[in-house]
Design a protein around this motif. Structure first.
Motif, PDB file in Angstrom:
ATOM      1  N   HIS A 189      -6.263   2.559   6.945  1.00 39.60           N
ATOM      2  CA  HIS A 189      -4.769   2.380   6.661  1.00 39.60           C
ATOM      3  C   HIS A 189      -4.348   2.758   7.972  1.00 39.60           C
ATOM      4  O   HIS A 189      -2.831   2.904   8.127  1.00 39.60           O
ATOM      5  CB  HIS A 189      -4.180   3.529   5.562  1.00 39.60           C
ATOM      6  CG  HIS A 189      -4.583   3.069   4.371  1.00 39.60           C
ATOM      7  ND1 HIS A 189      -4.564   1.863   3.724  1.00 39.60           N
ATOM      8  CD2 HIS A 189      -5.019   3.869   3.318  1.00 39.60           C
ATOM      9  CE1 HIS A 189      -4.867   1.789   2.385  1.00 39.60           C
ATOM     10  NE2 HIS A 189      -5.487   3.135   2.188  1.00 39.60           N
TER      11      HIS A 189
ATOM     12  N   HIS B  96       1.162   3.484   3.105  1.00 42.21           N
ATOM     13  CA  HIS B  96       0.442   3.004   4.054  1.00 42.21           C
ATOM     14  C   HIS B  96       0.668   1.591   4.398  1.00 42.21           C
ATOM     15  O   HIS B  96       0.005   1.050   5.277  1.00 42.21           O
ATOM     16  CB  HIS B  96      -0.798   3.037   3.548  1.00 42.21           C
ATOM     17  CG  HIS B  96      -1.656   4.416   3.389  1.00 42.21           C
ATOM     18  ND1 HIS B  96      -1.464   5.299   4.485  1.00 42.21           N
ATOM     19  CD2 HIS B  96      -2.050   4.856   2.275  1.00 42.21           C
ATOM     20  CE1 HIS B  96      -2.049   6.529   3.807  1.00 42.21           C
ATOM     21  NE2 HIS B  96      -2.387   6.145   2.511  1.00 42.21           N
TER      22      HIS B  96
ATOM     23  N   PHE C 169       9.196   2.298  16.124  1.00 45.20           N
ATOM     24  CA  PHE C 169       8.097   3.145  15.410  1.00 45.20           C
ATOM     25  C   PHE C 169       6.786   2.269  15.657  1.00 45.20           C
ATOM     26  O   PHE C 169       5.559   2.981  15.903  1.00 45.20           O
ATOM     27  CB  PHE C 169       8.556   3.085  13.922  1.00 45.20           C
ATOM     28  CG  PHE C 169       7.287   3.606  13.123  1.00 45.20           C
ATOM     29  CD1 PHE C 169       6.645   5.044  13.153  1.00 45.20           C
ATOM     30  CD2 PHE C 169       6.765   2.764  12.147  1.00 45.20           C
ATOM     31  CE1 PHE C 169       5.655   5.366  12.412  1.00 45.20           C
ATOM     32  CE2 PHE C 169       5.579   3.332  11.379  1.00 45.20           C
ATOM     33  CZ  PHE C 169       5.127   4.444  11.311  1.00 45.20           C
ATOM     34  N   LEU C 170       6.924   1.179  15.911  1.00 46.59           N
ATOM     35  CA  LEU C 170       5.646   0.113  15.731  1.00 46.59           C
ATOM     36  C   LEU C 170       5.274   0.119  17.339  1.00 46.59           C
ATOM     37  O   LEU C 170       5.743   0.314  17.981  1.00 46.59           O
ATOM     38  CB  LEU C 170       5.975  -1.224  15.386  1.00 46.59           C
ATOM     39  CG  LEU C 170       6.450  -1.434  13.891  1.00 46.59           C
ATOM     40  CD1 LEU C 170       6.977  -2.768  13.763  1.00 46.59           C
ATOM     41  CD2 LEU C 170       5.359  -1.159  13.075  1.00 46.59           C
ATOM     42  N   PRO C 171       3.987  -0.106  17.158  1.00 54.18           N
ATOM     43  CA  PRO C 171       3.315  -0.378  18.700  1.00 54.18           C
ATOM     44  C   PRO C 171       4.065  -1.422  19.220  1.00 54.18           C
ATOM     45  O   PRO C 171       4.228  -2.369  18.821  1.00 54.18           O
ATOM     46  CB  PRO C 171       1.798  -0.614  18.492  1.00 54.18           C
ATOM     47  CG  PRO C 171       1.781  -1.044  17.073  1.00 54.18           C
ATOM     48  CD  PRO C 171       3.119  -0.422  16.312  1.00 54.18           C
TER      49      PRO C 171
ATOM     50  N   GLY D  21      -0.348  -7.186   9.418  1.00 53.41           N
ATOM     51  CA  GLY D  21      -0.359  -5.833   8.838  1.00 53.41           C
ATOM     52  C   GLY D  21       0.893  -5.037   9.372  1.00 53.41           C
ATOM     53  O   GLY D  21       1.405  -5.254  10.595  1.00 53.41           O
ATOM     54  N   ILE D  22       1.524  -3.942   8.526  1.00 51.24           N
ATOM     55  CA  ILE D  22       2.572  -3.376   8.947  1.00 51.24           C
ATOM     56  C   ILE D  22       2.514  -1.920   8.278  1.00 51.24           C
ATOM     57  O   ILE D  22       2.070  -1.752   7.074  1.00 51.24           O
ATOM     58  CB  ILE D  22       3.783  -3.887   8.901  1.00 51.24           C
ATOM     59  CG1 ILE D  22       5.053  -3.254   9.501  1.00 51.24           C
ATOM     60  CG2 ILE D  22       4.187  -4.035   7.205  1.00 51.24           C
ATOM     61  CD1 ILE D  22       6.204  -4.017   9.443  1.00 51.24           C
ATOM     62  N   PRO D  23       2.674  -0.728   9.049  1.00 57.00           N
ATOM     63  CA  PRO D  23       2.884   0.455   8.309  1.00 57.00           C
ATOM     64  C   PRO D  23       4.079   0.589   7.950  1.00 57.00           C
ATOM     65  O   PRO D  23       4.976  -0.259   8.005  1.00 57.00           O
ATOM     66  CB  PRO D  23       2.443   1.428   9.553  1.00 57.00           C
ATOM     67  CG  PRO D  23       2.928   0.593  10.856  1.00 57.00           C
ATOM     68  CD  PRO D  23       2.971  -0.727  10.606  1.00 57.00           C
ATOM     69  N   ALA D  24       4.108   1.609   6.670  1.00 58.85           N
ATOM     70  CA  ALA D  24       5.612   1.891   6.229  1.00 58.85           C
ATOM     71  C   ALA D  24       6.354   2.488   7.196  1.00 58.85           C
ATOM     72  O   ALA D  24       5.730   3.102   8.187  1.00 58.85           O
ATOM     73  CB  ALA D  24       5.212   2.605   4.906  1.00 58.85           C
TER      74      ALA D  24
ATOM     75  N   LYS E  32       0.919  -1.209   0.006  1.00 56.30           N
ATOM     76  CA  LYS E  32      -0.065  -0.080   0.065  1.00 56.30           C
ATOM     77  C   LYS E  32       0.829   1.249  -0.057  1.00 56.30           C
ATOM     78  O   LYS E  32       0.436   2.330   0.727  1.00 56.30           O
ATOM     79  CB  LYS E  32      -0.872  -0.134   1.200  1.00 56.30           C
ATOM     80  CG  LYS E  32      -1.894  -1.323   1.203  1.00 56.30           C
ATOM     81  CD  LYS E  32      -3.039  -1.253   2.285  1.00 56.30           C
ATOM     82  CE  LYS E  32      -2.303  -1.147   3.724  1.00 56.30           C
ATOM     83  NZ  LYS E  32      -3.311  -0.776   4.498  1.00 56.30           N
TER      84      LYS E  32
ATOM     85  N   GLY F 281       3.466   4.367  14.418  1.00 54.17           N
ATOM     86  CA  GLY F 281       2.442   3.795  13.436  1.00 54.17           C
ATOM     87  C   GLY F 281       1.907   2.721  13.689  1.00 54.17           C
ATOM     88  O   GLY F 281       2.472   2.040  14.227  1.00 54.17           O
ATOM     89  N   ILE F 282       0.663   2.552  13.169  1.00 50.21           N
ATOM     90  CA  ILE F 282      -0.112   1.316  13.477  1.00 50.21           C
ATOM     91  C   ILE F 282      -1.240   1.184  12.255  1.00 50.21           C
ATOM     92  O   ILE F 282      -1.937   2.072  11.838  1.00 50.21           O
ATOM     93  CB  ILE F 282      -0.655   1.395  14.686  1.00 50.21           C
ATOM     94  CG1 ILE F 282      -1.345  -0.040  15.304  1.00 50.21           C
ATOM     95  CG2 ILE F 282      -1.943   2.314  14.883  1.00 50.21           C
ATOM     96  CD1 ILE F 282      -1.889  -0.169  16.721  1.00 50.21           C
ATOM     97  N   PRO F 283      -1.062   0.007  11.931  1.00 49.57           N
ATOM     98  CA  PRO F 283      -2.497  -0.530  10.957  1.00 49.57           C
ATOM     99  C   PRO F 283      -3.490  -0.453  11.359  1.00 49.57           C
ATOM    100  O   PRO F 283      -3.559  -0.824  12.687  1.00 49.57           O
ATOM    101  CB  PRO F 283      -1.805  -1.658  10.180  1.00 49.57           C
ATOM    102  CG  PRO F 283      -0.893  -2.317  11.213  1.00 49.57           C
ATOM    103  CD  PRO F 283      -0.309  -1.105  12.198  1.00 49.57           C
TER     104      PRO F 283
ATOM    105  N   LEU G 125      -0.153  -5.320   3.782  1.00 51.08           N
ATOM    106  CA  LEU G 125      -0.931  -6.372   4.565  1.00 51.08           C
ATOM    107  C   LEU G 125      -0.334  -7.790   3.928  1.00 51.08           C
ATOM    108  O   LEU G 125      -0.195  -8.061   2.809  1.00 51.08           O
ATOM    109  CB  LEU G 125      -2.521  -6.231   4.277  1.00 51.08           C
ATOM    110  CG  LEU G 125      -3.118  -5.068   4.752  1.00 51.08           C
ATOM    111  CD1 LEU G 125      -4.407  -5.044   4.062  1.00 51.08           C
ATOM    112  CD2 LEU G 125      -3.301  -5.227   6.300  1.00 51.08           C
TER     113      LEU G 125
END
Lengths: 322, 322
Positions: free
Chosen positions: B226, A226, A317-319, A238-241, A223, B238-240, A229
């Motif tokens: 997103h 974004h 950056f990730l939760p 899922g992962i954000p960029a 995406k 960031g989180i999806p 998936l």
């Protein structure tokens, strides 16, 4: 084919002993002319197989298969050779020029505007894999005509774990041939618009699940800014960029993502849910470098230390999982 | 104001002792008529303050402030009262009807098409917070005219941690007043289009960082399907979005997200980087329920067990941190 002799030459020999690569990529080697709000470059090295193989070489032993034209400057591939990438699958077309693409990105740079495509050598090429490539346990078929993808699949050893990419053009114009590819491969990479179009549904989660019904073990939906998936038989990831501040040129980001993803799978040697989840992370890490420079500029300067640091930044950056 | 006496009544008394809520939300209470590809509902309870307060009540003691009209059926708020939400800040306008919104979602349902808006009571309302609300340590100002948001900020105790939402209409038509709000609050929630518009840049990462320059401690950029980005002074998270298979009605998802986010902060009692990261996770969990039903349908049936299970599912969906 002219007068009974092949017009193809193989300018690069196989490495000593012709050890099968762990991961083979079949795809384009191109000259790209790129314009973004941050600048422009004329006729720089590009093509899915170049981005993919460079990135994947950070994880495993890679073999590259693709065609170059009579105008191609062989020294452009020297860095690949120096990194240990097997180039014996690169074939030179003595009658046509190299594949050329000219594109422009504007605004949020989420999609390229193609200004010019000259297929040249790529338009008439059917890859012939060197014998030792056919034993590779992992294979990636970058975007090309699905009939060509099927012809490559015909050459592979039965046990190969194969994945492919495609594009809207084939989804619309060669749906049956593409379906035959998707029924044969283990994994599929596409973007969100392609997933919606292929599955015939607007909800991406539905679309991803419908893709699995073709028999795929996994489908990755990219995406862009974004993230991505990953649909697999036990669920969805899922992962954000990565939050890149200065996106200079998105060209090759998707192929770099696939290179990191497949490289991680090939290094792991299996593709269960946990390996797929880790591969999604690696694809995200690697794509984040590609967009930081034009073409392969940033990638040629990439080292293990930068990759390790980016992994740490992405984790921050990730939760938190708990 | 008619003939010197307030036309506002307070139909709900304060709870015993008028204990200050931990978290006050000031925002709309509405009748919504909603149409999506999955069905339609006429004049159901809606409004940002309803979604927000219901969700936040899973985390902390909540006080609701907002206006209802003379046509409002008070029993619609009984479930709120039963959940222990303080309704003493709800004021009834004896001369106007309730705020009414009619909207439709199509295709990927990422944005609502507004078919009708009747501000009614909301159009002339300036909230007066009950005395015990003014001591709340956390306050959320849902989307409304920024002059009203400023008037509410005037009523708060100095130490309150305040956050707000807004919308494109105010960004375009009341930029100066909105800027005064943003300079006073600690946190800001907006969607991606609003972030780009406010910051005047297409790159979302740039946009988020520019928002912080207004003096905010954090800015949350909501991206619908997103996910979300959180910009704070030490970095970005960031989180999806949770991969909901059957999105029935996206109405209220953003307000529910904010409710989970602010509820988690209010429960934690502080808003450092780690609390903000956890809040982003909670907002994502809670918004995922809202879209599973029309209006507040799914939320009224929500229990702690479902929330715990969804947290587990969201953790499984996310990339492993190691």
């Amino acid at each position: 084919m002219s007068s009974g002799t092949s017009r193809y030459e193989s300018p690069f020999g196989a490495p000593e002993g012709a050890v099968p690569p762990r991961l083979v990529v079949v795809g384009s080697i191109a000259y790209d002319s790129i314009e973004t709000p941050h600048g422009k470059r004329e006729r720089v090295l590009g093509g899915a197989a170049c981005y993919f193989s460079w990135i994947a070489s950070f994880y495993t032993r890679v073999g590259l298969s693709g065609v170059i034209g009579r105008d191609f400057e062989l020294e452009l591939l020297s860095p690949f050779r120096e990194r240990g990438i097997d180039l014996s699958g690169v074939q030179s077309d003595t009658e046509n020029d190299s594949f050329f693409w000219r594109g422009r990105y504007e605004g949020d740079m989420n999609s390229a505007q193609t200004l010019e495509t000259r297929l040249n050598a790529l338009g008439v090429y059917e890859p012939t894999l060197p014998a030792h490539y056919r034993k590779a346990p992992f294979v990636f078929l970058a975007n090309t005509h699905p009939a060509v993808q099927n012809a490559v699949l015909d050459q592979l050893d039965e046990g190969a774990f194969s994945c492919c990419d495609s594009m809207n053009f084939w989804i619309e114009n060669e749906p049956d041939e593409l379906r035959r590819v998707l029924e044969r491969v283990d994994g599929f990479f596409c973007n969100d618009a392609e997933a919606r179009s292929l599955a015939g549904t607007t909800n991406l989660i539905h679309a991803g699940r419908k893709l699995l019904e073709l028999g795929l073990k996994f489908a990755v939906v990219k995406k862009g800014e974004h993230g991505a998936l990953l649909f697999h038989r036990e669920g969805v990831f899922g992962i954000p960029a990565f939050p890149t501040k200065d996106v200079k040129d998105p060209t090759g980001a998707g192929d770099s993502f696939a290179g990191g993803f497949m490289g991680a799978l090939a290094a792991a040697g299996e593709a269960g849910a946990e390996q797929l989840r880790a591969a999604l992370f690696e694809g995200t890490v690697m794509a984040s470098f590609t967009v930081e420079g034009f073409g392969l500029e940033r990638l040629f300067a990439l080292d293990e230390g930068s990759v390790a640091e980016r992994r740490r930044q992405l984790r921050d950056f990730l939760p938190k999982a708990d």
